[in-house]
Write a protein that holds these residues in place. Sequence first.
Motif, short mmCIF file in Angstrom:
data_model
loop_
_atom_site.label_atom_id
_atom_site.label_comp_id
_atom_site.label_asym_id
_atom_site.label_seq_id
_atom_site.Cartn_x
_atom_site.Cartn_y
_atom_site.Cartn_z
N ARG A 82 27.32 62.03 55.94
CA ARG A 82 26.35 61.18 56.63
C ARG A 82 25.44 60.44 55.67
O ARG A 82 25.29 59.24 55.74
N SER B 67 28.25 57.63 56.55
CA SER B 67 28.27 57.10 57.92
C SER B 67 26.89 56.72 58.44
O SER B 67 26.77 55.94 59.38
N ARG B 68 25.83 57.28 57.85
CA ARG B 68 24.51 56.98 58.41
C ARG B 68 23.54 56.39 57.41
O ARG B 68 22.33 56.31 57.67
N TYR C 124 33.43 55.25 57.74
CA TYR C 124 34.23 56.47 57.76
C TYR C 124 35.36 56.43 56.73
O TYR C 124 35.73 55.36 56.24
N ASP D 279 42.09 59.25 64.03
CA ASP D 279 41.79 57.90 63.55
C ASP D 279 42.47 57.61 62.22
O ASP D 279 42.93 56.49 61.97
P1 2AM Z 1 28.94 60.80 61.89
O1 2AM Z 1 28.61 62.21 62.22
O2 2AM Z 1 27.83 60.05 61.28
O3 2AM Z 1 29.58 60.05 63.02
C1 2AM Z 1 31.57 64.48 58.19
O4 2AM Z 1 31.28 65.11 59.38
C2 2AM Z 1 31.59 63.00 58.38
O5 2AM Z 1 32.66 62.63 59.26
C3 2AM Z 1 30.30 62.45 58.96
O6 2AM Z 1 29.89 61.41 58.14
C4 2AM Z 1 30.74 61.97 60.32
O7 2AM Z 1 30.05 60.83 60.74
C5 2AM Z 1 32.16 61.57 60.02
N1 2AM Z 1 32.95 61.26 61.23
C6 2AM Z 1 32.60 61.38 62.53
N2 2AM Z 1 33.60 60.93 63.33
C7 2AM Z 1 34.57 60.49 62.53
C8 2AM Z 1 35.84 59.89 62.76
N3 2AM Z 1 36.31 59.66 63.97
N4 2AM Z 1 36.58 59.55 61.68
C9 2AM Z 1 36.13 59.77 60.44
N5 2AM Z 1 34.94 60.30 60.15
C10 2AM Z 1 34.16 60.68 61.18
#
Ligand code: 2AM
Length: 698
Positions: A581, A610-611, A624, A659
Motif C-alpha cells: 500500500r 496502491s495507496r 497493482y 487479475d
Molecule cells: P489495496 O489494498 O490498496 O487495494 C497487498 O495486499 C497489496 O495488494 C496491496 O497494495 C493491495 O492494494 C493490493 N491488491 C488489492 N487488490 C489487488 C488486486 N486485485 N490485484 C493486485 N493487487 C491487489
Amino acid sequence: MRRFLLLYATQKGQAKAIAEEICEKAFAHGFSADLHCISESDKYDLKTETAPLVVVVSTTGTGDPPDTARKFVKAIQDKALPGDFFAHLHYGLLGLGDSEYTYFCNGGKIIDKRLQELGAQHFYDTGHADDCVGLELVVEPWIDGLWAALTKHFMASRGKEERNGALKMASNASQRMDPVKPELLHIESQVELLRLDDPGRKDSEVREQSTVNRNQSSAPPAESESSLTHSIPPLSQASLNIPALPPEYLQVHLQEALGQEESQASVTSVDPTFQVPISKAVQLTTDDAVRTTLLVELDISKTDFSYQPGDAFNVICPNSDSEVQNLLQRLQLTDRREHCVLLKIKADTQKKGAALPQHIPEGCSLQFILTWCLEIRAVPKKALLRALADYTSDGPEKRRLQELCSRQGAADYNRFVRDARASLSDLLLAFPSCQPPLRLLLEHLPKLQPRPYSCASSNLTHPGKLHFIFNIVEFLSNTTMEVLRKGVCTGWLATVVASILHPDPRVSHAEGGKAPAPEISISPRTTNFFHLPSDPSAPIIMVGPGTGIAPFIGFLQHREKLQEQHPDGHFGAMWLFFGCRHKDRDYLFREELRHFHQRGILTHLKVSFSRDAPVGEEEAPVKYVQDNIWLHSKQVAKLLLHEHGCIYVCGDAKNMAKDVNDTLVEIISKEAGIEKLEAMKTLATLKEEKRYLQDIWS
Ligand code: 2AM
C-alpha cells in the motif's frame, strides 16, 4: 443393501464434509456408500468397479483440482488409455467452486470431461455448486435428487441383469440412461433476523474480513497469557471416514478428568509434529500501517524438520482461551471444564460404528477439546442451526432458526450467518433461549485445522532456522456488537511472540537474564510443489504482493548462496513484481530486496504502491502488480514464450491471482498475435509444464 462408491477430492475439507453428509444420508435411503478420499487409490479400483460412482470435487487455485486429486487426474489423463476404458462406469459428479474465479468449478469439470472421454456415463446430472452464492443452493437439491437417480440406476441395472440372465452389473455404453435432473430450488425470503444484522457494514470491509488465508488467517480476539503456557500436544489426524454420531443412541458423559498427562497421551498423531522454539520475531511494518505484518523465526535445529524454499508447513494453533471460557459459560459447563468426555452407547441399542468423531480424543478434558480439537469459530452449517432449533425454548427464536436453515431462508442464511462469518457463540448470543447439549457441539463442530504458512527463508542462508510471515488479522465482528476479533492463528501467534517483540525487563531479570523462548508446534505439508526450477539458468518471474512475497525471499536467499558457491555458473534472470500500500509503511523486506537487486541476484525489481500518489521517475504510475506486469509485456512474453522461463504467483487468489491471470492472457494474446482463447490455452500448457505455478489462497 445397494452399494455405491463415494469419492471426494477435497482441498479444505468442504468436499469431504459433503461426501460425509451423502454417506450419512445414504443409509436412510437404503444405500450403503464406500467412502474414500480420491487419493486413496489402493482402496478402490475404477477399472473393475461395478457399483455406481459418486464423486464430489472441489476446486483450488484459479481452477485446479485439489491437491488430493492430482495423482488421480494424472492417471486418468494418460493418453494411452482407450476410449472405452471406463465404459462400464456410471457416475454422478458434484463440482464445487466459486464463480468469482475465472475457471468456475474447473476441478470437477476436468474430471467430468475426462471420465466422459473414457466412456463413463452419467446416471445423474452433474451439479456445479457456487460458494459465491452459497454451496447449499445446489448441494442440497443435488443430494436430495441423488437417491432417486441411484434407485433408477439400480432398477435399470437389475432389469438388464434379469434380461441377460447375468449377475454382472457392468453395462455397456450403448445403454445410456436418462440422467435424473436435480430438483430446482426456489428462494424467496425477506425475513428480518434477530440481532445478527449490522446495516452500517460496508461491502469492502466484508471482503477484507472474509479473506481467510495462508498468511492472513481468520479470527478470534487476543487471548490471556494462559495460552502461552499451555503445552501443545500433537493432534490426531482426522479420519477419512468418520462414522456419524447417531444422536438417539449416544450419550456424552462428563466425568472427572483423569489427569492432563493421561488425557494428552490418548491424542495420537499421524503426521509428525515438531515442537520448536521461536528464536526471533520482528515487526516488518510500521506502527501506522493498516495491517501489522510479523516475521517469526523458528529454531528447527534440534528436529528432523526440513524444507525447501517455496515449501509451506502447518502451524498447530489453539482457540482463544477467552472464547473457550465464554462458550463454556454460555453452555453452563464452566464448572465441568476439567471433566473429561466419554462416550456411552445405550446397551439396548448397540450400533455398529457409533463413536466420537475421530478428531475428538476420548478421555480428554472438555476444556482441552474446545481449545485444541474443535473449530469453535467455524461458520455454523444449516444442519447445526436445525439442531439448535430443537433446543430453543422461545417460539419466535425457534422459528427464526428454522427459517434460516430452510430453503426459503437461504438468502438470509448467506447474509447473516455465512457472509457475516457468525460463529456458534454469535448464534447463542443472538438466540438466548437456545441451550444445546454438549453432544450437539461434538457432533457438529468441525475439526480445528492447522494453518498453512509459506517458508520465507532458505536453509542455506539460515541453517537450522525457518522463517515465516503473516498479517495479524483484526476485524470488528458485525454479529456480536463491535467485538474486536483476531485471526484464530495469527491472533494467537501475536500473543505468543509478544514477549519477544516487547520484552518485559522485569521478567528477563527474574529469569536470570533470559526469558525462556516460547514454543509452537508445526508439521510438514505433503503437497509442496512451489520450487525453483531445477535448471538454475531458466529465467523466472515472481509475482507476490503483500505477504505473497514470503516464498520469494526464500528463493532469493537460496539463489544468492548458489551463486556464491558457483561463481562461474549460469543463472537465469529473476524478476520480482511486488506490491504494497505505502512505500514507507508496508514495503516488506525493502532492505533485503535492495540488497539482492544491488548484487544482481534480483535482476529486475518492480514495485507498485496502491495507496501512495506516484512521485518522480522511479515509481511508474501503476497501482497493482498486474499494472507493472502489463508495462513490461514484451519482456514477460519473451521470457515465457521464447526463453523457457517460469512464472510464480503467490498471494490472494480471489482478486490478485485472477487479475494477474487475466493480464497474462492479454499479454500473450497481444505479443504473440493470437486470439484470447488461444492465449488461455498457452497459459494452460505452461501450467501443465509446471512453468506457471500458483501458491494462492482465499
Ligand atoms: P489495496 O489494498 O490498496 O487495494 C497487498 O495486499 C497489496 O495488494 C496491496 O497494495 C493491495 O492494494 C493490493 N491488491 C488489492 N487488490 C489487488 C488486486 N486485485 N490485484 C493486485 N493487487 C491487489
